[in-house]
Design a protein around this motif. Structure first.
Motif, short mmCIF file in Angstrom:
data_model
loop_
_atom_site.label_atom_id
_atom_site.label_comp_id
_atom_site.label_asym_id
_atom_site.label_seq_id
_atom_site.Cartn_x
_atom_site.Cartn_y
_atom_site.Cartn_z
N GLU A 394 1.05 -1.29 -0.01
CA GLU A 394 0.08 -0.09 0.01
C GLU A 394 0.96 1.38 -0.06
O GLU A 394 0.56 2.24 -0.39
N ASN A 397 1.21 2.29 -3.32
CA ASN A 397 -0.20 2.79 -3.93
C ASN A 397 -0.65 1.53 -4.80
O ASN A 397 -1.50 1.48 -5.83
N MET A 449 -0.72 3.10 -10.20
CA MET A 449 -1.49 2.65 -8.91
C MET A 449 -2.62 1.68 -9.59
O MET A 449 -3.12 1.85 -10.53
#
Length: 477
Positions: A394, A397, A449
């Protein structure tokens, strides 16, 4: 009276519930440690004469590596804020051989207790220490008008120190001090700064501060015999030479934190810390002795049998209850809880010398992990592996989603590899997940992302061929 508030009033059921958050299965072992912990609380509620006679029921955990033995003991200590240390039995050898002295485990436990007590004391004076720290930072941001103090060089030893190449001023703590004149304008400015620092407005502003140089706390092998007599050589020499101040450029927020620690240490009595820490180590300390099966003479070459039995005989008085001298005072081990642990593949608990066996009355056999356990380990605990990898990615992203089928497949592979090669328990999951996500962890900083779905097919494609090839899985997984 001790300032420590140890959470030892938890019921066995509450302790097991808390352990369940981090460790899957092993209910019998969890119950045993929970009862041992509760018994300590019960003992402290008895009158002093009865307290002396009730000794802890030490535990011997038996089971393969990677099934939660160490984790149970470590989490147990966290739950109750108890001093905890883990030692490997193989590091100790009898006197005359190269190895650590067995009493060092008690000294390490005392150090752990000192840290816990010091933190507790610091919390108690935090408000007062922080106010003083903010004032010091304000002074650094708005210094007064300085005038150098004239130092007195008439010290008869100064010439001798100079000839030896030593600056005599370093032994004069006031040599570098400067007199400060604070005008009304500076005083008003400081008051405004104190208000701004308190509200966090200046957190990121840079400030130059003088902090005490950290003393080298590394243990010197030469001083170990003295440590055994309760003498700390480095501390003795350290007191001869006053602490030196060094300049550092830090943010205001960091400066407040540094000064708060310094001011807190000035407000607390060191002797009280030592007294409370010894009391805490004696009544709440937990020593986890790992690899205890490796010091049995069974299943080993005959050449080292005497040495291994010697280690057991050296450990015996510590577990039975003895007095150990530390640099903080004498520590009695009569009520320290000892948890022994070992795989016992080549030997069995009855191969330990009878006296040591008798000191571990509670025996717990931990279960080997099943495929279902692996699924739970991957998903249920608060620090579950799948959650860890999701959090790591995370930061780039990338949203990683594991399907239930993929998790089951990973668990199945881990179980199969453990069965066909060495059983290393839950640690096998680390190996498999690292291999499975290696490419994704490598590529993620350059990816756009988005979401990556880990399916059963993804698992098959990445590591299926390794599992099928037994020789390859033996090396790679």
């Amino acid at each position: 009276m001790s300032n420590m508030k140890i959470r030892n009033d938890l019921t066995p059921r509450e302790i097991v519930t808390r352990l369940d958050k981090y460790i899957v299965g092993q209910t019998a072992a969890k119950k045993s440690v929970a009862v041992a912990l509760r018994n300590r609380y019960r003992r402290l509620k008895l009158d002093e004469d009865m307290q002396k006679d009730i000794t802890p029921k030490n535990i011997l955990m038996i089971g393969a590596t990677g099934i939660g033995k160490t984790e149970i003991a470590r989490r147990l200590a966290d739950i109750v804020d108890a001093p905890f240390i883990k030692v490997e039995a193989t590091k100790f050898t009898e006197v005359g051989y190269i190895g650590r002295d067995v009493e060092s485990m008690v000294r390490d436990l005392t150090e752990s207790a000192i840290q816990l007590v010091r933190e507790e004391y610091r919390k108690n004076v935090h408000g007062q220490a922080e106010r003083r720290a903010i004032e010091r930072v304000a002074k650094a941001l708005a210094p007064g008008i300085k005038k150098k103090k004239t130092t007195n060089d008439s010290n008869p030893l100064a010439g001798m120190f100079k000839n030896m190449g030593v600056d005599p001023n370093q032994f004069n703590q006031n040599a570098e001090e400067e007199e400060e004149t604070v005008t009304e304008e500076i005083s008003t400015k400081r008051e405004a700064l104190i208000d701004q620092i308190t509200r966090g407005i200046l957190d990121s502003r840079e400030v130059e501060i003088k902090v005490e140089e950290k003393k080298n706390t590394k243990s010197n092998p030469m001083s170990q015999p003295l440590e055994q007599m309760g003498i700390d050589l480095s501390e003795t020499f350290g007191q001869l030479k006053p602490s030196k101040k060094v300049k550092r450029k830090v943010s205001v927020k960091e400066a407040v934190k540094i000064f708060t620690e310094e001011e807190a240490d000035k407000l607390i009595n060191t002797e009280d810390i030592y007294s409370d820490a010894i009391n805490l180590a004696e009544n709440s300390g937990i020593i986890f002795i790992d690899e205890i099966d490796k010091i049995t003479s069974k299943g080993q070459n005959s050449s080292g049998q005497v040495s291994r039995e010697g280690v057991q005989r050296d450990i015996l008085p510590i577990v039975e209850g003895s007095s150990v001298r530390t640099k903080y005072g004498t520590v009695h081990t009569d009520h320290v809880l000892f948890i022994g642990s070992g795989a016992f593949h080549l030997s069995k608990p009855s191969d330990l010398i009878p006296e040591l066996q008798g000191r571990f009355p509670i025996r717990v056999e931990l279960d080997d992990l099943t495929k279902e356990d692996f699924v739970k380990i991957l998903t249920e605990p608060e620090n579950a592996l799948v959650k860890q990898y999701r959090a790591l990615l995370e930061t780039e992203n990338i949203d990683v989603v594991f399907t239930m089928e993929a998790i089951e497949k990973i668990a199945e592979i881990a179980y199969e590899v453990n069965e066909s090669t060495d059983n290393i328990g839950a640690r096998r999951l680390h190996t498999i997940l690292e291999r499975l996500l290696e490419e994704l962890l490598f590529e993620s900083p350059d990816m756009q992302m988005g979401q990556v779905k880990i399916t059963e097919k993804y698992v098959e494609d990445k590591i299926g061929h390794i599992v099928e090839n037994k020789d390859l899985s033996r090396y790679i997984l």
